[in-house]
Design a protein around this motif. Sequence first.
Motif, PDB file in Angstrom:
ATOM      1  N   ARG A  40       0.818  -1.222   0.000  1.00 34.65           N
ATOM      2  CA  ARG A  40       0.000   0.000   0.000  1.00 34.65           C
ATOM      3  C   ARG A  40       0.850   1.270   0.000  1.00 34.65           C
ATOM      4  NH1 ARG A  40       0.169   1.868   5.191  1.00 34.65           N
ATOM      5  NH2 ARG A  40       0.865   0.361   6.773  1.00 34.65           N
ATOM      6  N   LEU A  41       2.134   1.138   0.381  1.00 35.76           N
ATOM      7  CA  LEU A  41       3.013   2.313   0.426  1.00 35.76           C
ATOM      8  C   LEU A  41       3.608   2.661  -0.932  1.00 35.76           C
ATOM      9  CD1 LEU A  41       5.050   1.478   3.675  1.00 35.76           C
ATOM     10  CD2 LEU A  41       3.099   3.039   3.467  1.00 35.76           C
ATOM     11  N   LEU A  42       3.471   1.760  -1.893  1.00 37.92           N
ATOM     12  CA  LEU A  42       4.186   1.916  -3.159  1.00 37.92           C
ATOM     13  C   LEU A  42       3.456   2.887  -4.084  1.00 37.92           C
ATOM     14  CD1 LEU A  42       5.327  -1.773  -3.751  1.00 37.92           C
ATOM     15  CD2 LEU A  42       6.462   0.066  -2.490  1.00 37.92           C
ATOM     16  N   ARG A  43       3.662   4.158  -3.795  1.00 37.89           N
ATOM     17  CA  ARG A  43       3.110   5.245  -4.601  1.00 37.89           C
ATOM     18  C   ARG A  43       4.265   6.101  -5.106  1.00 37.89           C
ATOM     19  NH1 ARG A  43       0.315   5.323   0.241  1.00 37.89           N
ATOM     20  NH2 ARG A  43       1.562   7.135   0.885  1.00 37.89           N
ATOM     21  N   PRO A  44       4.058   6.883  -6.156  1.00 36.80           N
ATOM     22  CA  PRO A  44       5.143   7.747  -6.650  1.00 36.80           C
ATOM     23  C   PRO A  44       5.695   8.686  -5.590  1.00 36.80           C
ATOM     24  CG  PRO A  44       3.380   7.627  -8.263  1.00 36.80           C
ATOM     25  CD  PRO A  44       2.867   6.939  -7.031  1.00 36.80           C
ATOM     26  N   SER A  45       4.867   9.057  -4.619  1.00 43.23           N
ATOM     27  CA  SER A  45       5.298  10.010  -3.592  1.00 43.23           C
ATOM     28  C   SER A  45       6.029   9.356  -2.423  1.00 43.23           C
ATOM     29  CB  SER A  45       4.078  10.765  -3.053  1.00 43.23           C
ATOM     30  OG  SER A  45       3.143   9.844  -2.486  1.00 43.23           O
ATOM     31  N   ILE A  46       6.232   8.040  -2.461  1.00 39.35           N
ATOM     32  CA  ILE A  46       6.895   7.354  -1.358  1.00 39.35           C
ATOM     33  C   ILE A  46       8.261   7.983  -1.095  1.00 39.35           C
ATOM     34  CG2 ILE A  46       7.990   5.614  -2.837  1.00 39.35           C
ATOM     35  CD1 ILE A  46       7.495   3.558  -0.613  1.00 39.35           C
ATOM     36  N   THR A  47       8.643   8.065   0.167  1.00 38.01           N
ATOM     37  CA  THR A  47       9.928   8.677   0.506  1.00 38.01           C
ATOM     38  C   THR A  47      11.055   7.651   0.413  1.00 38.01           C
ATOM     39  OG1 THR A  47       9.800   8.160   2.862  1.00 38.01           O
ATOM     40  CG2 THR A  47       8.736  10.207   2.115  1.00 38.01           C
ATOM     41  N   ALA A  48      12.272   8.157   0.280  1.00 40.38           N
ATOM     42  CA  ALA A  48      13.436   7.270   0.244  1.00 40.38           C
ATOM     43  C   ALA A  48      13.555   6.494   1.553  1.00 40.38           C
ATOM     44  CB  ALA A  48      14.701   8.072  -0.023  1.00 40.38           C
ATOM     45  N   ALA A  49      13.190   7.133   2.671  1.00 41.65           N
ATOM     46  CA  ALA A  49      13.264   6.461   3.971  1.00 41.65           C
ATOM     47  C   ALA A  49      12.283   5.292   4.037  1.00 41.65           C
ATOM     48  CB  ALA A  49      12.973   7.462   5.089  1.00 41.65           C
ATOM     49  N   GLN A  50      11.088   5.473   3.467  1.00 46.31           N
ATOM     50  CA  GLN A  50      10.117   4.380   3.460  1.00 46.31           C
ATOM     51  C   GLN A  50      10.609   3.218   2.595  1.00 46.31           C
ATOM     52  OE1 GLN A  50       6.772   6.881   2.237  1.00 46.31           O
ATOM     53  NE2 GLN A  50       5.660   6.288   4.104  1.00 46.31           N
ATOM     54  N   VAL A  51      11.204   3.538   1.448  1.00 46.99           N
ATOM     55  CA  VAL A  51      11.762   2.483   0.600  1.00 46.99           C
ATOM     56  C   VAL A  51      12.886   1.762   1.337  1.00 46.99           C
ATOM     57  CG1 VAL A  51      13.040   2.000  -1.522  1.00 46.99           C
ATOM     58  CG2 VAL A  51      11.113   3.594  -1.562  1.00 46.99           C
ATOM     59  N   ALA A  52      13.736   2.524   2.027  1.00 48.02           N
ATOM     60  CA  ALA A  52      14.835   1.912   2.776  1.00 48.02           C
ATOM     61  C   ALA A  52      14.301   0.964   3.846  1.00 48.02           C
ATOM     62  CB  ALA A  52      15.704   2.991   3.406  1.00 48.02           C
TER      63      ALA A  52
END
Length: 587
Positions: free
Chosen positions: A45-57
Motif C-alpha cells: 500500500r506504500l508503493l506510490r510515486p510520492s513514497i519517501t526514500a526512507a520508506q523504501v529503505a
Amino acid sequence: MARTPRTAAARAGAWSLSELPGPREAAAEERRLRRAVAALGRSRRLLRPSITAAQVAGIVSRIEAIHDSLGRIHAHAALSHAADTRSEEASARLAAAERLAAQVSNGMLFFEQWWKVGLDARNARRILGGLGRLEGHFAHMRLMARHTLPEEQERIINIMEVTGTSALVRLYDRLTSAYEYRVGRRSMGREELSALVRSPRATVRRAAYRALLSRFAANRGTLADIYSSVASEWESVEVGLRSHASPISVRNMANNVDDRTVSALLRACEGGAPVFRRFFAAKARMLGLGKMRRYDLYAPVPGGRARNSYAEATGRVLGAMSSFSPEMASMARRVIESCHVDSEVRKGKRDGAFCSTVTPGLDPYVLMSFTGTVEDTFTLAHELGHAVHSVAASSQSILAQGAPLPLAETASTFSEALLHDSLMEGAPPARRRAMLSSRLDSLYATIMRQSFFTLFEQRAHKMVASGATAGEISAEYARGLRAQFGTSVEVSADFADEWVAIPHFYHAPFYCYAYSFGCLMALALSARRAEEGPAFAPTYMGILAAGGSEKPEDLMGRHGFDIGRASFWRGGMDYVARQARELERLR
C-alpha cells in the motif's frame, strides 16, 4: 568427531554446518520467514510515486532480513546435498528448500516489479539518491525493466523453474556423481580420476580419459536431453518472453557487464589461440613427443611433481597470501578454522569445487576434494580466493555482497597467481621449468578452454533451438576443438562427447567466460602489484570490499582498467606469450 580449528588446517575433512539451521531448526525458521514475507506484503500500500526514500529503505531492510533467513535455510539443504548427492533425504530437503525459495521470491515479487516497471524514472532517480550503498544494486535492477514480465507471469516462471530445469539439473548431478570409473583394476570417482590425467605415464592418462569419456558417452542421449531442456528454457523464456538479444546476453545482464565487453574478451581469447599452440608444440618437445595428443595436454614436465599433505597445502596458500596482504591471509585462515572447508574425498560427494556465500554474517563455505596433488593446492588457493572476496565484502548488504561472476573469478585466480609466484621464488631451474609449464597448463585451462567453452555454448544453444540431435552437437564440439588446437594437438574422436561432462553447461549456462575474464583481469592486477609492491594491497582489498555494489566496468575503470577495449584483454594474452617464451628459454 567434530574438527577443531587446529585439525581443520592440519588434515582434510568434512565441513561443519552447525551455524546453519538443520532440519529441526529449519521448520521454526521457515515459520518465522513466512510471517516476515506476509508482513512485507502489507507494504504494498506504500508503493506510490510520492513514497519517501526512507520508506523504501525500510522496505529494503525487511527484504534483506528475508534473504538472510532464506539463505540460511537453503544453504544447509544445498550444502548437505553437495556433500552427499546420493542421500535421498538431502535431495528431498533441497527440493523442498527450492520450493520455499520460489514461494518467498513470489511473495517479494510485488516490490521488485514496482521498482523495475511501476515507478516513473524521475521518482526512481529521487529515491536512488537516498539508498546509499545500495544505489548501484537498484540502478542495475532498473536496467532490467525491459526484460521484466507482468507479475503473474513472473510468479508462474518462478514456480515452474523448481519442477523444470532445476529438477533436471539435480537429476544430472545425481546421475553423474554416482558414476564410477575403472582404470586397470581400480574403481574410483571423478576427483580421483581427474588426478590421473596429470600422470607422468601416457598410458595412465589415456586410460583415465577413456574411462571418463566412455562413461559419459554411454549416457549421452539422456544427458543431452537434460542439456536441451536447459538451453530450450533459456531460449523460450529469456529470449522469447523477456526479449534478451541472445542467450549469452542473459548471463551478461546478470553479471552486470555490457555485451560489448564480453564480445571483446571472447575475440581476444579466440585470437590468442596461436599463443597456446606454440606452447603445446614446445611442451611436446620437452616430453619427447612428436605431437601432443589431447590426453597429453596436462602431462607434467619432469622436475616438478610433488605431493602435499593438506597441512602443507594450507600453509603454502596462507603463506603466499600473507606475503602480499596479512589481512587477506587472516580472512582465509578464519574460513579454514571455522571448519567451513569440506576437503576430503568421499563417494557421492559433488564433483568439482566451489565457494558458497550464504549471508554477510557467516563465513563462506568451500567444497573441494583434496587428493594431495599440486593442482589441488592451486584449487584450494582458488576457492579461498573466493572466500576472501566474500569476507572482504561482508560489510555490504546481502543484496550486494556477491560480486558479479567475472569479478568473483578475478579474486580466485589472483590468489592462484600469488601462490605460483611464491612457489617460483628460489626454485632451481628444473623445478622452475616444470612449474612454469604447469602454470601455462593452468592459464590454458582458465583462459582458452573456458572461452572456447563459451563460444561452443553460443553455437549449441542455436543448434538446440533449431532441433539438432546430440550427435550433431557432439560434431560441433569436435569442430571447436580443432579450431582451438589447430595442428598443434591431435584430438581423438572420443573427445567429441566431452561436452556432456561439463557441469557448468547445465548449472549455469555461459558461466565459463567468467574464468577467462577473471584470469586475464588477475594478470592485469598482478602486473600492477609488480609495479607498486605492498602498496597495492589496500587497493586490491578495496576492490574486493566493493562486492557487487558497482558495475565491473565502473569499478575497474576507477582503478585505470578499461575492460571494454579488446586491447586490454590482448594485454593479458601478451603476458601468456612472454611466459611461453620464457619456458622455451628454460628448455
